[in-house]
Motif scaffolding. Sequence first.
Motif, short mmCIF file in Angstrom:
data_model
loop_
_atom_site.label_atom_id
_atom_site.label_comp_id
_atom_site.label_asym_id
_atom_site.label_seq_id
_atom_site.Cartn_x
_atom_site.Cartn_y
_atom_site.Cartn_z
N ILE A 11 0.85 -1.19 0.00
CA ILE A 11 0.00 0.00 0.00
C ILE A 11 0.89 1.24 0.00
CG2 ILE A 11 -1.92 -1.09 1.18
CD1 ILE A 11 -0.97 0.50 3.71
N GLU A 12 0.37 2.31 -0.51
CA GLU A 12 1.12 3.56 -0.49
C GLU A 12 0.16 4.72 -0.32
OE1 GLU A 12 1.87 5.14 -4.88
OE2 GLU A 12 2.88 3.20 -4.55
N GLY A 13 0.69 5.79 0.26
CA GLY A 13 -0.12 6.98 0.46
C GLY A 13 0.77 8.21 0.57
N GLU A 14 0.31 9.31 -0.02
CA GLU A 14 1.08 10.55 0.04
C GLU A 14 0.46 11.47 1.10
OE1 GLU A 14 3.14 13.07 -3.36
OE2 GLU A 14 0.98 13.54 -3.25
N PHE A 15 1.32 11.91 2.00
CA PHE A 15 0.88 12.80 3.07
C PHE A 15 1.56 14.15 2.89
CE2 PHE A 15 0.33 8.51 4.51
CZ PHE A 15 -0.85 8.53 5.25
N ILE A 16 0.76 15.21 2.81
CA ILE A 16 1.27 16.57 2.62
C ILE A 16 0.98 17.36 3.90
CG2 ILE A 16 1.12 18.67 1.25
CD1 ILE A 16 0.07 16.92 -1.06
N ILE A 17 2.05 17.78 4.53
CA ILE A 17 1.90 18.51 5.78
C ILE A 17 2.38 19.95 5.58
CG2 ILE A 17 2.59 18.65 8.21
CD1 ILE A 17 2.95 15.62 8.14
N GLU A 18 1.48 20.87 5.69
CA GLU A 18 1.80 22.29 5.62
C GLU A 18 1.37 22.91 6.94
OE1 GLU A 18 -0.07 23.99 2.22
OE2 GLU A 18 1.23 22.94 0.78
N LEU A 19 2.33 23.10 7.81
CA LEU A 19 2.03 23.60 9.15
C LEU A 19 1.58 25.05 9.10
CD1 LEU A 19 5.05 22.03 11.07
CD2 LEU A 19 2.72 21.13 10.85
N LEU A 20 0.51 25.32 9.78
CA LEU A 20 -0.02 26.68 9.82
C LEU A 20 0.69 27.50 10.87
CD1 LEU A 20 -3.86 26.01 9.49
CD2 LEU A 20 -2.27 26.73 7.71
N VAL A 21 1.15 28.70 10.48
CA VAL A 21 1.77 29.63 11.43
C VAL A 21 0.66 30.31 12.23
CG1 VAL A 21 3.21 31.68 11.71
CG2 VAL A 21 3.73 30.00 9.93
N PRO A 22 0.77 30.31 13.53
CA PRO A 22 -0.29 30.97 14.32
C PRO A 22 -0.39 32.45 13.99
CG PRO A 22 1.15 29.64 15.70
CD PRO A 22 1.81 29.75 14.37
N ASP A 23 -1.57 32.97 14.13
CA ASP A 23 -1.78 34.40 13.91
C ASP A 23 -1.01 35.22 14.96
OD1 ASP A 23 -3.48 33.84 11.82
OD2 ASP A 23 -5.29 33.86 13.09
N SER A 62 4.43 32.34 15.90
CA SER A 62 3.81 33.45 15.18
C SER A 62 4.81 34.60 15.02
CB SER A 62 2.59 33.93 15.96
OG SER A 62 3.02 34.58 17.17
N ASP A 63 4.37 35.58 14.24
CA ASP A 63 5.16 36.82 14.18
C ASP A 63 5.10 37.51 15.54
OD1 ASP A 63 5.79 36.38 11.53
OD2 ASP A 63 4.05 37.52 10.78
N VAL A 64 6.09 38.38 15.79
CA VAL A 64 6.16 39.09 17.08
C VAL A 64 5.25 40.30 17.05
CG1 VAL A 64 7.64 40.24 18.75
CG2 VAL A 64 8.53 38.34 17.37
N ALA A 65 4.45 40.42 18.05
CA ALA A 65 3.60 41.61 18.23
C ALA A 65 4.26 42.51 19.27
CB ALA A 65 2.22 41.22 18.68
N ARG A 66 4.49 43.82 18.92
CA ARG A 66 5.19 44.75 19.83
C ARG A 66 4.28 45.96 20.13
NH1 ARG A 66 9.83 42.64 17.10
NH2 ARG A 66 11.45 42.02 18.60
N TYR A 67 4.29 46.32 21.40
CA TYR A 67 3.51 47.46 21.86
C TYR A 67 4.40 48.35 22.74
CZ TYR A 67 -0.45 44.60 20.36
OH TYR A 67 -1.31 43.83 19.62
#
Length: 394
Positions: A295-307, A375-380
């Motif tokens: 058996i074979e299977g293709e797994f595509i993992i695209e990790l989501l970057v947090p907001d 995630s990207d850095v949020a600065r205040y």
Amino acid sequence: MKCKKCGAELKAGNVYCSSCGAEIQIVPDYNALDDDISNGWQGSEMLKSQQALRKEAPVKKANNQKKTPEPVSKKNETTDGKKKALIAVSCILVVLALVLGISVFVSNNKKQNSFAYQYERAEEYKKNELPDKALECIDKALDLKRDDEDALLLKAEILGDLEKQKEQIQTLLHITELYPKQEKAYQMLVDIYVQNQDYSAMQKLAQGVTDKKILTLFDGYIPETPVFKKEPGEYDTRIQLELTSDANSQILYTVDGSDPIAKGKNYTGEIELDEGKTLVKAVATNEFGIFSEVIEGEFIIELLVPDKPQASLPSGTYTEEKKISITVQDGCTAYYTWDGSTPNASSTRYSGSFSMKEGNNVLSVIVINKNNQMSDVARYNYIYYPPQNDEEEE
């Protein structure tokens, strides 16, 4: 003429015998009784003879007279009738014999060219343990009805009786090609392969079989094809891939698309798949060295970057102390610093609202999800100086 006294031959003209001198009697002695008896017998016999001749032969008449046919007696008519009847019966019997012979010939010829007749004879010969004759008959039956399912099965059985295993296997394989659901043919092949320990042939036989009932014949010999616990496809998080098969089989797998039979690793637990595309191949094998289907299977993992996280207060100057809270996505954790540096998992962990610091400070915040995606850095920039008392000013 001979002498009555001595028996010597008498010479013609002599009245005395030249040998003994006896007088020769030329006229025979007369006896009236003898004459009467002789005349009476001769007359009687002659009369009988004449009467018989009259009955048997017709009287000849003058040439100028017509011949009258001799009347036929009733006895002769009966005899002639019997002869004619006998001849007629004989002719009828001959004709009947010819018809019967032709019928028997036609019938036998018809039987010889009958599929059912040859098939039944083959069964009878097999039952009586005469496999050679049985094979001859079943071959004739197949000549009359090619590729008949029952006839092919019977031929396979007869070839088994004759220990012609190679021909038997060929016949059984031919049956499975023509009749894919013929369970008996598959069972006979499985028994032969097990007896010969020819598991590679059994594996080849099992390939392409879809009938569930027939597949059960291979239980214990052909391992179950492995199953992915997660369906191949796209994922936005890292996954732990689990494989299953039957308890008696070992799973081999690859994650680079190569052949698992030749280069597979032993599966011992869940497989962690990296981000990107991964082609997983797997196969099961058992103690007989038989492999399941790959058996074979293709797994595509695209990790989501947090907001990027958001603070409850905007940057600005504040004269009054305020509480700051941070919005965090589900499955993420927030970290922050007050010195303007980029936070990480070692920084202060956000666990609830907190007070702003006095002075001119930069609040830096990040969130990290369960896939360690940051995630990207949020600065205040918060400038907070509390108001001074008038007394202190004086």
